[in-house]
Enzyme design. Sequence first.
Site, mmCIF file in Angstrom:
data_model
loop_
_atom_site.group_PDB
_atom_site.id
_atom_site.type_symbol
_atom_site.label_atom_id
_atom_site.label_comp_id
_atom_site.label_asym_id
_atom_site.label_seq_id
_atom_site.Cartn_x
_atom_site.Cartn_y
_atom_site.Cartn_z
ATOM 1 C CG MET A 117 -7.369 43.905 -1.694
ATOM 2 S SD MET A 117 -8.694 42.863 -1.075
ATOM 3 C CE MET A 117 -7.742 41.484 -0.443
ATOM 4 C CG HIS B 233 0.520 39.574 4.066
ATOM 5 N ND1 HIS B 233 1.491 39.349 3.110
ATOM 6 C CD2 HIS B 233 -0.663 39.552 3.403
ATOM 7 C CE1 HIS B 233 0.918 39.193 1.928
ATOM 8 N NE2 HIS B 233 -0.395 39.309 2.066
ATOM 9 C CG HIS C 39 -0.343 40.778 -1.537
ATOM 10 N ND1 HIS C 39 -1.202 39.736 -1.256
ATOM 11 C CD2 HIS C 39 -0.199 40.792 -2.888
ATOM 12 C CE1 HIS C 39 -1.558 39.146 -2.377
ATOM 13 N NE2 HIS C 39 -0.982 39.766 -3.387
ATOM 14 C CG ASP D 282 -1.640 35.798 0.622
ATOM 15 O OD1 ASP D 282 -2.502 35.478 1.451
ATOM 16 O OD2 ASP D 282 -1.476 36.959 0.205
ATOM 17 N N GLY D 283 -3.164 32.510 1.268
ATOM 18 C CA GLY D 283 -4.574 32.198 1.042
ATOM 19 C C GLY D 283 -4.971 30.812 1.492
ATOM 20 N N GLY D 284 -5.924 30.766 2.407
ATOM 21 C CA GLY D 284 -6.487 29.483 2.821
ATOM 22 C C GLY D 284 -5.577 28.626 3.680
ATOM 23 C CG MET E 36 -3.783 41.697 -4.306
ATOM 24 S SD MET E 36 -4.739 40.857 -3.033
ATOM 25 C CE MET E 36 -4.069 41.667 -1.586
ATOM 26 C CB SER F 231 -3.233 38.582 6.030
ATOM 27 O OG SER F 231 -4.152 39.510 5.476
ATOM 28 C CG MET G 41 -1.979 35.384 -5.066
ATOM 29 S SD MET G 41 -1.993 35.992 -3.372
ATOM 30 C CE MET G 41 -3.662 35.612 -2.836
ATOM 31 N N GLY H 198 -4.610 34.892 7.400
ATOM 32 C CA GLY H 198 -5.485 35.948 7.879
ATOM 33 C C GLY H 198 -6.545 35.422 8.817
ATOM 34 C CB SER H 199 -9.867 33.901 8.162
ATOM 35 O OG SER H 199 -9.407 32.976 7.231
ATOM 36 N N GLY I 31 -8.457 38.822 -3.318
ATOM 37 C CA GLY I 31 -9.608 39.727 -3.173
ATOM 38 C C GLY I 31 -10.302 39.597 -1.838
ATOM 39 C CG PHE I 32 -13.197 38.391 -1.264
ATOM 40 C CD1 PHE I 32 -13.948 39.483 -0.804
ATOM 41 C CD2 PHE I 32 -13.190 38.121 -2.618
ATOM 42 C CE1 PHE I 32 -14.671 40.258 -1.687
ATOM 43 C CE2 PHE I 32 -13.913 38.899 -3.516
ATOM 44 C CZ PHE I 32 -14.667 39.970 -3.046
ATOM 45 N N GLY I 33 -10.423 37.457 2.208
ATOM 46 C CA GLY I 33 -9.925 36.493 3.175
ATOM 47 C C GLY I 33 -10.923 35.357 3.318
ATOM 48 N N GLY I 34 -10.500 34.309 3.974
ATOM 49 C CA GLY I 34 -11.422 33.236 4.344
ATOM 50 C C GLY I 34 -11.808 32.267 3.240
ATOM 51 C CG ASP J 176 -3.699 40.927 2.026
ATOM 52 O OD1 ASP J 176 -2.875 40.566 1.164
ATOM 53 O OD2 ASP J 176 -3.995 40.221 3.014
#
Length: 217
Positions: A36, A32, A65, A174-176, A67, A7, A136, A196-197, A141-144, A34
């Site tokens: 928003m 990817h 993606h 997606d996420g974490g 959002m 991402s 999800m 992402g992060s 809304g946020f990375g990391g 994102d």
Amino acid sequence: MALLAPSILSADFSNLHQQIRSAEIGGADWIHCDVMDGHFVPNISFGAVVVKAAKSASKLPVDVHLMIEHADKHLEAFAKAGASYITVHQEAVVHLNRTINRIKELGVKAGVSINPSTPLEMIKEIAEEIDLLLIMSVNPGFGGQSFINSSLRKIKEAVLLRKKINGSFLIEVDGGITSSNAKLILDAGADVFVAGSSIFNTDNISAAAAELKNIIK
Ligand code: DX5
Ligand code: ZN
């Protein structure tokens, strides 16, 4: 073999092409993006102009993606920007069947995403129509953010649903996602890993991508 979709939300946008190429060298399969809007999610990121720039950086498919609210108004712009997949949120779209059909009419593969608090049941009626189900594993809304563990159960449920309806959608998570939890997510049945992060917030983007790719392949 599962796919890796870095991402760019966590990338350095002043150096986007190079960062995407580094991810590609590390084994990225998709890019990817994102998007928003500051309404459906609290944050504002970027739109079709940046998706087009991301597309021009490599030959990889671009996975958009959305959002955003009122996604229908923007589908064509993202298709023109070069999206291979466009994913909308079940929670943000009123006439999901119509929106999915519209994405396909534009010649793009169609995905639906659900938030951590949304039961899988909510996409049951559309499951035969979609190319991608994006689960999800953080609140969008946020990375990391940290991976929400109950997502593993939802991934397993999605595998069962796909089997039951003889569906063909890919299961994307997606996420974490990090090198510490990727194996658990793979074992649950994920086909596409968004990160992402854990790829872009590192000293060596290629090495971080390669590390994840090695776990999921
Ligand atoms: C969150 C986005 C994610 C995010 C993932 O709203 O949909 O794609 O960029 O970032 P990490 O991998 O840092 O959780
Ligand atoms: Zn995303």
